[in-house]
Design a protein around this motif. Sequence first.
Motif, PDB file in Angstrom:
ATOM      1  N   HIS A 113      44.731  61.302  12.599  1.00 36.39           N
ATOM      2  CA  HIS A 113      44.919  60.342  11.661  1.00 36.39           C
ATOM      3  C   HIS A 113      45.055  60.470  10.241  1.00 36.39           C
ATOM      4  O   HIS A 113      45.719  59.720   9.675  1.00 36.39           O
ATOM      5  N   GLY A 114      44.488  61.503   9.645  1.00 35.12           N
ATOM      6  CA  GLY A 114      44.499  61.863   8.268  1.00 35.12           C
ATOM      7  C   GLY A 114      45.830  62.379   7.984  1.00 35.12           C
ATOM      8  O   GLY A 114      46.465  62.366   6.828  1.00 35.12           O
TER       9      GLY A 114
ATOM     10  N   THR B 241      55.036  65.062  13.211  1.00 37.87           N
ATOM     11  CA  THR B 241      54.727  63.980  13.895  1.00 37.87           C
ATOM     12  C   THR B 241      54.491  64.250  15.338  1.00 37.87           C
ATOM     13  O   THR B 241      53.595  63.801  15.919  1.00 37.87           O
TER      14      THR B 241
ATOM     15  N   LYS C 235      58.085  61.054   4.393  1.00 38.80           N
ATOM     16  CA  LYS C 235      59.275  60.373   4.897  1.00 38.80           C
ATOM     17  C   LYS C 235      59.711  59.599   3.736  1.00 38.80           C
ATOM     18  O   LYS C 235      61.134  59.642   3.662  1.00 38.80           O
TER      19      LYS C 235
ATOM     20  N   LYS D 274      48.599  61.316   9.166  1.00 37.26           N
ATOM     21  CA  LYS D 274      49.688  60.122   9.129  1.00 37.26           C
ATOM     22  C   LYS D 274      50.036  59.720   7.780  1.00 37.26           C
ATOM     23  O   LYS D 274      51.210  59.436   7.392  1.00 37.26           O
ATOM     24  N   THR D 275      48.950  59.612   7.048  1.00 40.43           N
ATOM     25  CA  THR D 275      49.425  59.049   5.696  1.00 40.43           C
ATOM     26  C   THR D 275      50.318  60.208   4.796  1.00 40.43           C
ATOM     27  O   THR D 275      51.291  59.485   4.225  1.00 40.43           O
ATOM     28  N   PRO D 276      49.958  61.338   4.754  1.00 38.12           N
ATOM     29  CA  PRO D 276      50.751  62.341   4.249  1.00 38.12           C
ATOM     30  C   PRO D 276      52.173  62.424   4.717  1.00 38.12           C
ATOM     31  O   PRO D 276      53.217  62.593   4.081  1.00 38.12           O
TER      32      PRO D 276
ATOM     33  N   ASP E 264      40.435  62.602  13.854  1.00 32.89           N
ATOM     34  CA  ASP E 264      40.290  62.482  12.493  1.00 32.89           C
ATOM     35  C   ASP E 264      41.404  63.151  11.567  1.00 32.89           C
ATOM     36  O   ASP E 264      42.001  62.829  10.698  1.00 32.89           O
TER      37      ASP E 264
ATOM     38  N   ALA F 103      53.704  59.842   6.247  1.00 40.02           N
ATOM     39  CA  ALA F 103      54.306  58.553   5.707  1.00 40.02           C
ATOM     40  C   ALA F 103      55.032  58.666   4.291  1.00 40.02           C
ATOM     41  O   ALA F 103      55.941  58.457   3.935  1.00 40.02           O
ATOM     42  N   ALA F 104      54.062  59.539   3.550  1.00 39.98           N
ATOM     43  CA  ALA F 104      54.495  60.005   2.112  1.00 39.98           C
ATOM     44  C   ALA F 104      55.680  60.887   2.256  1.00 39.98           C
ATOM     45  O   ALA F 104      56.657  60.551   1.230  1.00 39.98           O
TER      46      ALA F 104
ATOM     47  N   THR G 196      51.059  65.746  15.720  1.00 38.81           N
ATOM     48  CA  THR G 196      49.950  64.700  15.487  1.00 38.81           C
ATOM     49  C   THR G 196      49.963  63.606  16.545  1.00 38.81           C
ATOM     50  O   THR G 196      48.882  63.394  17.058  1.00 38.81           O
TER      51      THR G 196
END
Length: 449
Positions: free
Chosen positions: A247-248, A283, A257, A250-252, A244, A254-255, A286
């Motif tokens: 995966h949690g 990355t 980047k 990944k979104t931050p 969790d 991407a933001a 993760t």
Amino acid sequence: MIRRSLRLRLLLGAGLATLVALVVAWLLMSLLFERHLDRRLVVELTGDASRLAAALETAADGTMTMTDPLTDPRLAIPASGFYWQVTNRGATWRSRSLWDESLPPPIATPVDEWRLRRDAGPFDQDIVLLERLVRPDPSGPGAVIQLAQDAAGIASAQAEFGRELAVFLAALWLFLIAAAWLQVQLGLQPLASIRAQVAGLRSSSSARVADVELDELRPLAEAINQLAEAREVELTRARARGSDLAHGLKTPLAALKALARRVREAGQPEVADGLDRAIAALTTTTEAELARSRIAATAPGMDADVRDIVEALIGVLEQTDRGEVVAFTNQVPAGFRLPMAREDLVELLGPLIENAVRFARRQVMIRGLPGHDALTLFVDDDGPGIPSDSGYNPLARGVRLDQQDGGHGLGMAIAHSLVEASGGVLTLTRSALGGLSVVVAWTKPARRA
């Protein structure tokens, strides 16, 4: 050593207990043999004493005479060790073997039975003495009849019996120790089965100890299974939390980047480079955590054919710009399998071969070496390799070697995590081609006899 070994403790306890029991048996049997000799001696001497009593006669005036003494030849030899003596008030008759000696005076001589006792005798001999007060004529005077025998012969027989009995009991002790060893081996054999099953718990959190038939071991098996269940629950929770978390992030990421790209477009490349490095480190962490979670959830005992996976990866990489100018050599033997699921092995070999292609000059070689004790995979290239004085660790978490001259890429830390999670070891050495050689090895479990 004895403290750490249940087998040695049991054998030592059995050996000591058996030794004590045999020593006690030796003492008791020696005592019984001594009493047996005394009873036999009483029987023999009582017969002679009865003949002496029969030879006594009482005259009308009360005087006592002996008409027919014993004729045993040993009684005629002085100091022969066999003696008799009859005492009646002032008169004494004795065997010639006593010569001018006499037997010890009687002590509270019994009237109704023959009594056997040991005393100091003539000629400095220890004797066994049988005595009794008899009355040939119930109304006449009594006479004390004494028969004696040298105790040296009896002591010699007892000593010889004791020695032979000790030798026999020593041999019996060795036999009982061997029997105890066999008993301990058979008794501990079920523990070996439990030990093998407990060893299986290391590779699989879902493994359990099978039902045990022995009542004494069933509580142990149940306790182990309860511990394994609790461990599995905790591992499942830990894997879920790690997954969790990964995966949690990944979104931050991407933001971040996207933010770095806007900063670069706004004319601040140095700030954007710093963000890119931080994002790359996050990355890597993760992806490594996701890889570990996936490996931990994989059932034990899975493996995959390496040669087919390498051929598929080479086919993909040959279509890239770098792959078109690199010569691939697949020296993985047919049937060579590694202890990983196919999808995990693809994720492991993909970054390794891709990094080799990225930094190779003309050649990349993948080799598999099936050994008796280990399985080893080599990914070699003819690139610049890693300088020995570069000062960075290519396997450290979060390190990006592609930012260093001659480095070997972001995927190395992920590959290292995958190998470590599956029980293997990843090392970097100088390749025979002149560049870097990534060596991945798994040690085969030792077979139990």
